[in-house]
Design an enzyme around this catalytic site. Structure first.
Site, PDB file in Angstrom:
ATOM      1  N   HIS A 152       0.831  -1.211   0.000  1.00  0.00           N
ATOM      2  CA  HIS A 152       0.000   0.000   0.000  1.00  0.00           C
ATOM      3  C   HIS A 152       0.863   1.257   0.000  1.00  0.00           C
ATOM      4  O   HIS A 152       0.518   2.255  -0.631  1.00  0.00           O
ATOM      5  CB  HIS A 152      -0.941  -0.009   1.217  1.00  0.00           C
ATOM      6  CG  HIS A 152      -2.067  -0.986   1.042  1.00  0.00           C
ATOM      7  ND1 HIS A 152      -3.385  -0.615   1.055  1.00  0.00           N
ATOM      8  CD2 HIS A 152      -2.061  -2.318   0.805  1.00  0.00           C
ATOM      9  CE1 HIS A 152      -4.151  -1.683   0.838  1.00  0.00           C
ATOM     10  NE2 HIS A 152      -3.359  -2.729   0.704  1.00  0.00           N
ATOM     11  N   ASP A 171      -6.125   5.913   2.210  1.00  0.00           N
ATOM     12  CA  ASP A 171      -6.217   4.541   1.721  1.00  0.00           C
ATOM     13  C   ASP A 171      -7.634   4.017   1.958  1.00  0.00           C
ATOM     14  O   ASP A 171      -8.191   4.188   3.058  1.00  0.00           O
ATOM     15  CB  ASP A 171      -5.195   3.713   2.530  1.00  0.00           C
ATOM     16  CG  ASP A 171      -4.918   2.360   1.935  1.00  0.00           C
ATOM     17  OD1 ASP A 171      -5.886   1.634   1.658  1.00  0.00           O
ATOM     18  OD2 ASP A 171      -3.737   2.034   1.776  1.00  0.00           O
ATOM     19  N   HIS A 177     -19.985  -4.760  -5.415  1.00  0.00           N
ATOM     20  CA  HIS A 177     -21.207  -5.544  -5.607  1.00  0.00           C
ATOM     21  C   HIS A 177     -21.552  -6.358  -4.367  1.00  0.00           C
ATOM     22  O   HIS A 177     -22.720  -6.517  -4.031  1.00  0.00           O
ATOM     23  CB  HIS A 177     -21.077  -6.434  -6.846  1.00  0.00           C
ATOM     24  CG  HIS A 177     -21.426  -5.697  -8.099  1.00  0.00           C
ATOM     25  ND1 HIS A 177     -20.556  -4.827  -8.704  1.00  0.00           N
ATOM     26  CD2 HIS A 177     -22.572  -5.657  -8.824  1.00  0.00           C
ATOM     27  CE1 HIS A 177     -21.143  -4.292  -9.756  1.00  0.00           C
ATOM     28  NE2 HIS A 177     -22.370  -4.786  -9.857  1.00  0.00           N
ATOM     29  N   ASN A 217       0.684  -4.549  -7.142  1.00  0.00           N
ATOM     30  CA  ASN A 217       1.869  -3.761  -7.508  1.00  0.00           C
ATOM     31  C   ASN A 217       2.767  -4.544  -8.448  1.00  0.00           C
ATOM     32  O   ASN A 217       3.230  -4.018  -9.461  1.00  0.00           O
ATOM     33  CB  ASN A 217       2.654  -3.352  -6.257  1.00  0.00           C
ATOM     34  CG  ASN A 217       1.849  -2.432  -5.378  1.00  0.00           C
ATOM     35  OD1 ASN A 217       1.587  -1.293  -5.741  1.00  0.00           O
ATOM     36  ND2 ASN A 217       1.399  -2.939  -4.235  1.00  0.00           N
ATOM     37  N   SER A 218       3.023  -5.794  -8.116  1.00  0.00           N
ATOM     38  CA  SER A 218       3.884  -6.605  -8.977  1.00  0.00           C
ATOM     39  C   SER A 218       3.263  -6.743 -10.363  1.00  0.00           C
ATOM     40  O   SER A 218       3.965  -6.679 -11.383  1.00  0.00           O
ATOM     41  CB  SER A 218       4.107  -7.996  -8.364  1.00  0.00           C
ATOM     42  OG  SER A 218       4.844  -7.862  -7.167  1.00  0.00           O
TER      43      SER A 218
END
Ligand code: UDX
Length: 457
Positions: A22, A115, A148, A355-356
């Site tokens: 994060h 965040d 949802h 991220n990767s």
């Protein structure tokens, strides 16, 4: 040039959930805001600020709040749910204290970017009359699944064999984030991801760590509900568009990277010959899975650079490191972006953390997807079937990816026909990612709009 608001340079507090996955995107977004003339102060927890890798200093100002565990959570057997409740209580108070401290100085704050895992920060922002912008660190596709479920429009676990959601391709239950399809294993995480939407309607901005070209249908669909803006990929400029001159120290790392050893080793290997393997900062592999992976790598006969975090190391097969030293290097942590941009890398065996995934897409590195939990299962589906950037290694009925599957996928990407197609797509995504953040690109325009409106609000 600095953007003025009410006679002073506009100041944003940017608040991150305290994990590596994060902090990285939130820090990169902060740097892009600063580049456009907004002053930014990154806010993290006191414990996190103590544990950053010391060499990784950078230009962004830093303040801390408390999650109630200033000495760390080690030794606390409490659940994630109890942790989040405490973080909400202590965090709201210490964020309030911080805002009061800053408002009595010349640094009065205009906006809080927070965040999405910390929705209570919006209540604090509103109490002070500040602009509140929620930052979603994961893909829009994954966010839409959680939305949802939050609205009661999708059951968890899903009851139908094929799930159809607006803006998403048809998904099977196991393509859902694990917190949704495997509710029993992760009840507290379920609450956390679904709560991201608890007060989203009150946010002034909804910022997403993706780029428009990657997920246009779902972005368009979600943007009908909220002032949603895509700002990614959140990758240091030095690896992508190279527009931020001061982007030298590019991160806060929780683990110390073995940079010299990795880069020296890669320099000694031919172009496209090395398989890079990493499962990010959190995933904990089963011993059996670790063993299958190890022997799959060995059987692939490729060179490999494998990140095995220190506390996972004991799970490696006995003598594996010694027996494979002619082929591989195993390290505790590496400078992943430098590794992915090294010409020796041919593919990335990844857990598909967001991220990767974004990093591999943006730097044009084909992937072998071995998802473990959380959003990784959905990311893996997209990597293989939507972006066609890699292969998802099939798991057996026990949920393990066996050595034969690891070997087959690596060989297919490194040497096979499918690999050629995937490499072509990889170049396409690399170009689109760079264009998105480059001047006038979709994400660049969104960041520009955000800072301009903030200065004039
Ligand atoms: C977590 C979740 O697991 C992930 O699914 C979610 O999308 C984000 O939060 P993590 O598991 O750490 O993240 O994975 P990932 O999102 O890939 O982030 C890892 C970061 O650490 C990446 O930015 C990567 O570049 C960096 N990294 C990883 C290093 O710098 N060195 C390494 O050796 C390994």
């Amino acid at each position: 040039m600095e953007k003025e608001r009410n006679g002073h340079s506009a100041l944003c507090l940017v608040l991150s959930y305290p994990t590596q996955g994060h902090i990285n995107p939130i820090l990169e977004f902060s740097k892009r805001l600063e580049h456009k003339g907004i002053k930014v102060t990154l806010v993290t927890t006191r414990f996190m600020s103590k544990t950053y890798h010391k060499d990784a200093s950078n230009s962004i100002a830093l303040e801390t709040i408390s999650d109630g565990y200033d000495e760390g959570r080690i030794g606390h057997a409490e659940s994630i749910q109890a942790y989040l409740e405490r973080f909400c209580r202590v965090g709201s108070q210490t964020l309030t204290d911080l805002l009061e401290k800053l408002s009595s100085s010349s640094n009065s704050v205009d906006c809080i970017v927070y965040d999405a895992f910390l929705p209570w920060a919006l209540d604090v922002a509103k109490k002070f009359g500040l602009v509140g912008a929620v930052f979603f660190t994961q893909s829009c596709a994954v966010d839409n699944v959680y939305y949802h479920v939050h609205k009661g429009l999708l059951k968890s676990p899903p009851s139908e064999p094929q799930i159809l959601l607006p803006g998403l391709p048809p998904l099977q239950p196991q393509d859902m984030p694990s917190f949704i399809y495997d509710l029993e294993s992760y009840p507290a995480f379920f609450d956390m991801v679904v709560s991201q939407f608890s007060n989203v309607d009150k946010a002034d901005w909804v910022i997403c760590n993706t780029f428009y070209e990657l997920e246009p249908e779902v972005v368009d669909w979600m943007a009908k509900m909220w002032p949603l803006r895509t700002v990614g990929p959140t990758i240091p400029s030095m690896f992508l568009d190279k527009r931020l001159e001061d982007d030298k120290d590019y991160g806060f790392s929780i683990f110390k990277p073995n940079s010299d050893a990795c880069m020296k080793w890669l320099n000694d290997h031919p172009k496209g010959s090395v398989v890079y393997v990493s499962f990010g900062s959190l995933a904990s592999l089963d011993v059996e899975q670790m063993e299958e992976l190890a022997w799959g790598l060995r059987k692939s006969n490729s060179f490999f650079l494998w990140v095995v975090r220190a506390f996972e190391e004991a799970k490696l097969p006995k003598n594996f490191v010694e027996e494979t030293s002619d082929k591989g290097l195993v390290v505790h942590w590496c400078p992943q972006l430098e590794v992915l941009t090294h010409e020796a890398i041919g593919c990335f065996v990844t857990h598909c953390g967001w991220n990767s995934t974004l990093e591999a897409l943006s730097l044009g590195v084909p992937m072998v997807a071995v998802p473990q939990w959380t959003d990784q299962t959905t990311n893996a589906k997209y990597i293989m079937d939507v972006w066609k950037m890699g292969l998802k290694a099939p798991a057996d009925e026990k949920g393990f990816v066996r050595r034969e599957a690891v070997e087959r996928c690596i060989r297919e990407i490194m040497e096979g026909e499918k690999g050629k197609e995937i490499k072509k797509n990889a170049l396409k995504w690399k170009t689109l990612a760079k264009e998105a953040v480059d001047q006038g690109g979709s994400s660049d325009k969104n960041i520009e709009e955000f800072v301009t409106k903030l200065a004039h609000s």
